[in-house]
Motif scaffolding. Structure first.
Motif, PDB file in Angstrom:
ATOM      1  N   ASP A  37       0.674  -1.315  -0.022  1.00 23.49           N
ATOM      2  CA  ASP A  37      -0.085  -0.043  -0.003  1.00 23.49           C
ATOM      3  C   ASP A  37       0.891   1.163  -0.093  1.00 23.49           C
ATOM      4  N   LYS A  38       2.220   1.223  -0.119  1.00 23.79           N
ATOM      5  CA  LYS A  38       3.165   2.219  -0.048  1.00 23.79           C
ATOM      6  C   LYS A  38       3.241   2.551  -1.672  1.00 23.79           C
ATOM      7  N   GLU A  39       3.582   4.139  -1.522  1.00 23.33           N
ATOM      8  CA  GLU A  39       3.850   4.492  -2.927  1.00 23.33           C
ATOM      9  C   GLU A  39       5.282   3.940  -3.461  1.00 23.33           C
ATOM     10  N   LEU A  40       5.182   3.775  -4.665  1.00 23.00           N
ATOM     11  CA  LEU A  40       6.536   3.223  -5.194  1.00 23.00           C
ATOM     12  C   LEU A  40       7.130   4.401  -6.201  1.00 23.00           C
ATOM     13  N   VAL A  41       8.216   4.459  -6.144  1.00 24.66           N
ATOM     14  CA  VAL A  41       9.132   5.483  -6.574  1.00 24.66           C
ATOM     15  C   VAL A  41      10.494   4.735  -7.303  1.00 24.66           C
ATOM     16  N   LEU A  42      10.479   4.840  -8.837  1.00 25.87           N
ATOM     17  CA  LEU A  42      11.539   4.505  -9.425  1.00 25.87           C
ATOM     18  C   LEU A  42      12.716   5.595  -9.580  1.00 25.87           C
ATOM     19  N   ILE A  43      13.832   5.052  -9.290  1.00 29.08           N
ATOM     20  CA  ILE A  43      14.836   6.215  -9.077  1.00 29.08           C
ATOM     21  C   ILE A  43      15.990   5.517 -10.245  1.00 29.08           C
ATOM     22  N   GLY A  44      16.174   6.482 -11.272  1.00 28.50           N
ATOM     23  CA  GLY A  44      17.149   6.196 -12.140  1.00 28.50           C
ATOM     24  C   GLY A  44      18.354   6.813 -11.976  1.00 28.50           C
ATOM     25  N   LEU A  45      19.420   6.095 -12.256  1.00 28.22           N
ATOM     26  CA  LEU A  45      20.781   6.611 -12.134  1.00 28.22           C
ATOM     27  C   LEU A  45      21.068   7.309 -13.484  1.00 28.22           C
ATOM     28  N   LEU A  46      21.281   8.597 -13.560  1.00 28.98           N
ATOM     29  CA  LEU A  46      21.605   9.009 -14.756  1.00 28.98           C
ATOM     30  C   LEU A  46      23.026   9.024 -15.091  1.00 28.98           C
ATOM     31  N   ARG A  47      23.473   8.859 -16.576  1.00 25.09           N
ATOM     32  CA  ARG A  47      22.658   9.118 -17.739  1.00 25.09           C
ATOM     33  C   ARG A  47      22.251   7.930 -18.171  1.00 25.09           C
ATOM     34  N   GLY A  48      23.026   6.712 -18.053  1.00 22.26           N
ATOM     35  CA  GLY A  48      22.698   5.502 -18.552  1.00 22.26           C
ATOM     36  C   GLY A  48      21.488   5.030 -18.436  1.00 22.26           C
ATOM     37  N   SER A  49      20.749   5.067 -17.438  1.00 27.15           N
ATOM     38  CA  SER A  49      19.415   4.357 -17.226  1.00 27.15           C
ATOM     39  C   SER A  49      18.203   5.035 -17.869  1.00 27.15           C
ATOM     40  N   VAL A  50      18.345   6.328 -18.469  1.00 31.66           N
ATOM     41  CA  VAL A  50      17.283   7.063 -18.907  1.00 31.66           C
ATOM     42  C   VAL A  50      16.481   6.283 -19.897  1.00 31.66           C
ATOM     43  N   ILE A  51      16.983   5.474 -20.702  1.00 28.28           N
ATOM     44  CA  ILE A  51      16.329   4.988 -21.943  1.00 28.28           C
ATOM     45  C   ILE A  51      15.771   3.767 -21.474  1.00 28.28           C
ATOM     46  N   PHE A  52      16.338   2.960 -20.696  1.00 30.10           N
ATOM     47  CA  PHE A  52      15.582   1.764 -20.088  1.00 30.10           C
ATOM     48  C   PHE A  52      14.701   2.173 -19.114  1.00 30.10           C
ATOM     49  N   MET A  53      14.680   3.180 -18.230  1.00 28.60           N
ATOM     50  CA  MET A  53      13.556   3.646 -17.367  1.00 28.60           C
ATOM     51  C   MET A  53      12.590   3.914 -17.942  1.00 28.60           C
ATOM     52  N   ALA A  54      12.634   4.966 -19.237  1.00 28.36           N
ATOM     53  CA  ALA A  54      11.516   5.277 -20.032  1.00 28.36           C
ATOM     54  C   ALA A  54      10.727   4.247 -20.325  1.00 28.36           C
ATOM     55  N   ASP A  55      11.361   3.087 -20.930  1.00 30.72           N
ATOM     56  CA  ASP A  55      10.415   1.953 -21.359  1.00 30.72           C
ATOM     57  C   ASP A  55       9.802   0.955 -20.074  1.00 30.72           C
ATOM     58  N   LEU A  56      10.767   0.949 -19.121  1.00 27.31           N
ATOM     59  CA  LEU A  56      10.194   0.164 -17.890  1.00 27.31           C
ATOM     60  C   LEU A  56       8.986   0.741 -17.324  1.00 27.31           C
ATOM     61  N   VAL A  61      16.828   1.945 -10.424  1.00 31.49           N
ATOM     62  CA  VAL A  61      17.006   1.444 -11.715  1.00 31.49           C
ATOM     63  C   VAL A  61      18.092   1.949 -12.539  1.00 31.49           C
ATOM     64  N   GLU A  62      18.773   0.800 -12.895  1.00 31.75           N
ATOM     65  CA  GLU A  62      20.323   1.110 -13.487  1.00 31.75           C
ATOM     66  C   GLU A  62      20.473   0.257 -14.783  1.00 31.75           C
ATOM     67  N   ASP A  63      21.368   1.001 -15.653  1.00 34.50           N
ATOM     68  CA  ASP A  63      21.525   0.313 -17.017  1.00 34.50           C
ATOM     69  C   ASP A  63      22.326  -0.763 -16.910  1.00 34.50           C
ATOM     70  N   ILE A  64      23.515  -0.663 -16.036  1.00 35.81           N
ATOM     71  CA  ILE A  64      24.449  -1.599 -15.982  1.00 35.81           C
ATOM     72  C   ILE A  64      25.208  -2.047 -14.708  1.00 35.81           C
ATOM     73  N   ILE A  65      25.567  -3.056 -14.268  1.00 41.00           N
ATOM     74  CA  ILE A  65      26.241  -3.101 -13.105  1.00 41.00           C
ATOM     75  C   ILE A  65      27.581  -3.865 -13.367  1.00 41.00           C
ATOM     76  N   ASP A  66      28.659  -3.095 -12.994  1.00 43.59           N
ATOM     77  CA  ASP A  66      29.827  -3.764 -13.317  1.00 43.59           C
ATOM     78  C   ASP A  66      30.455  -4.236 -11.868  1.00 43.59           C
ATOM     79  N   GLU A  80      14.940  -1.808  -3.476  1.00 41.48           N
ATOM     80  CA  GLU A  80      14.949  -3.099  -4.350  1.00 41.48           C
ATOM     81  C   GLU A  80      15.893  -2.601  -5.551  1.00 41.48           C
ATOM     82  N   LEU A  81      16.463  -3.384  -6.338  1.00 40.83           N
ATOM     83  CA  LEU A  81      17.389  -3.088  -7.462  1.00 40.83           C
ATOM     84  C   LEU A  81      16.837  -3.842  -8.765  1.00 40.83           C
ATOM     85  N   CYS A  82      16.766  -3.039  -9.623  1.00 38.31           N
ATOM     86  CA  CYS A  82      16.501  -3.478 -11.038  1.00 38.31           C
ATOM     87  C   CYS A  82      17.692  -3.123 -12.128  1.00 38.31           C
TER      88      CYS A  82
END
Length: 175
Positions: free
Chosen positions: A33-52, A98-103, A124-126
């Protein structure tokens, strides 16, 4: 400079994976019942996050951070500096980073520590792409797109010198 590129993950494979991740995220947060917030780490995640974010039916907010662990060089200083912080509060909210890549996981682990101090309900991590062979710090990735070998890849948000983010597939390049 001429760069050779071969397709590693096709546009169709990416889009199918994004839809699959959206369904998994919806199922995971269905009873919250909690609000969900997607946090994107710029700049790489922006395209993935837009589609996700379009693949997630649960109502959610979007926010962004820009962090750096590079002190003017090409290797991580392991000292994370926040260049752009969140605009909103995350206290008592469900947070999905939300991350594009994890090294190596070094920068992301510091970001998660910082976010935890802000008392969210959950974090959580995506990530779209993970390179487990490069991992120095283990992270609990709840939502994973693709695991890849340690190759230099670009496209779908991933860059080489701020170029090639716009490519709709993920390609391996030879420099």
């Amino acid at each position: 400079m001429t760069i050779e590129m071969k397709v590693m993950i096709s546009t169709e494979e990416i889009q199918a994976k994004v839809q699959e991740l959206g369904k998994k995220i919806d199922a995971h947060y269905a009873n919250s019942d909690k609000e969900l917030v997607l946090i994107g780490l710029l700049r790489g995640s922006v395209i993935f996050m837009a589609d996700l974010c379009r693949a997630i039916s649960k109502e959610h907010e979007l926010d962004f951070m820009t962090v750096s662990s590079y002190a003017g060089g090409t290797t991580s200083s392991r000292d994370v500096k926040i260049l752009k912080d969140l605009d909103g509060e995350i206290r008592n909210k469900d947070v999905l980073v939300v991350e594009d890549i994890i090294d190596s996981g070094n920068t992301l682990s510091k970001v998660l520590e910082i976010l935890q101090t802000r008392q969210p309900n959950s974090i959580e991590l995506c990530t779209l792409v993970s390179k487990p062979s490069r991992r120095e710090i283990e992270l609990d990735v709840k939502f994973l797109g693709f695991e890849v070998e340690d190759k230099f890849i670009v496209g779908y948000g991933l860059d080489y010198d701020q170029k090639y983010r716009h490519i709709p597939f993920i390609g391996e390049i030879g420099l």
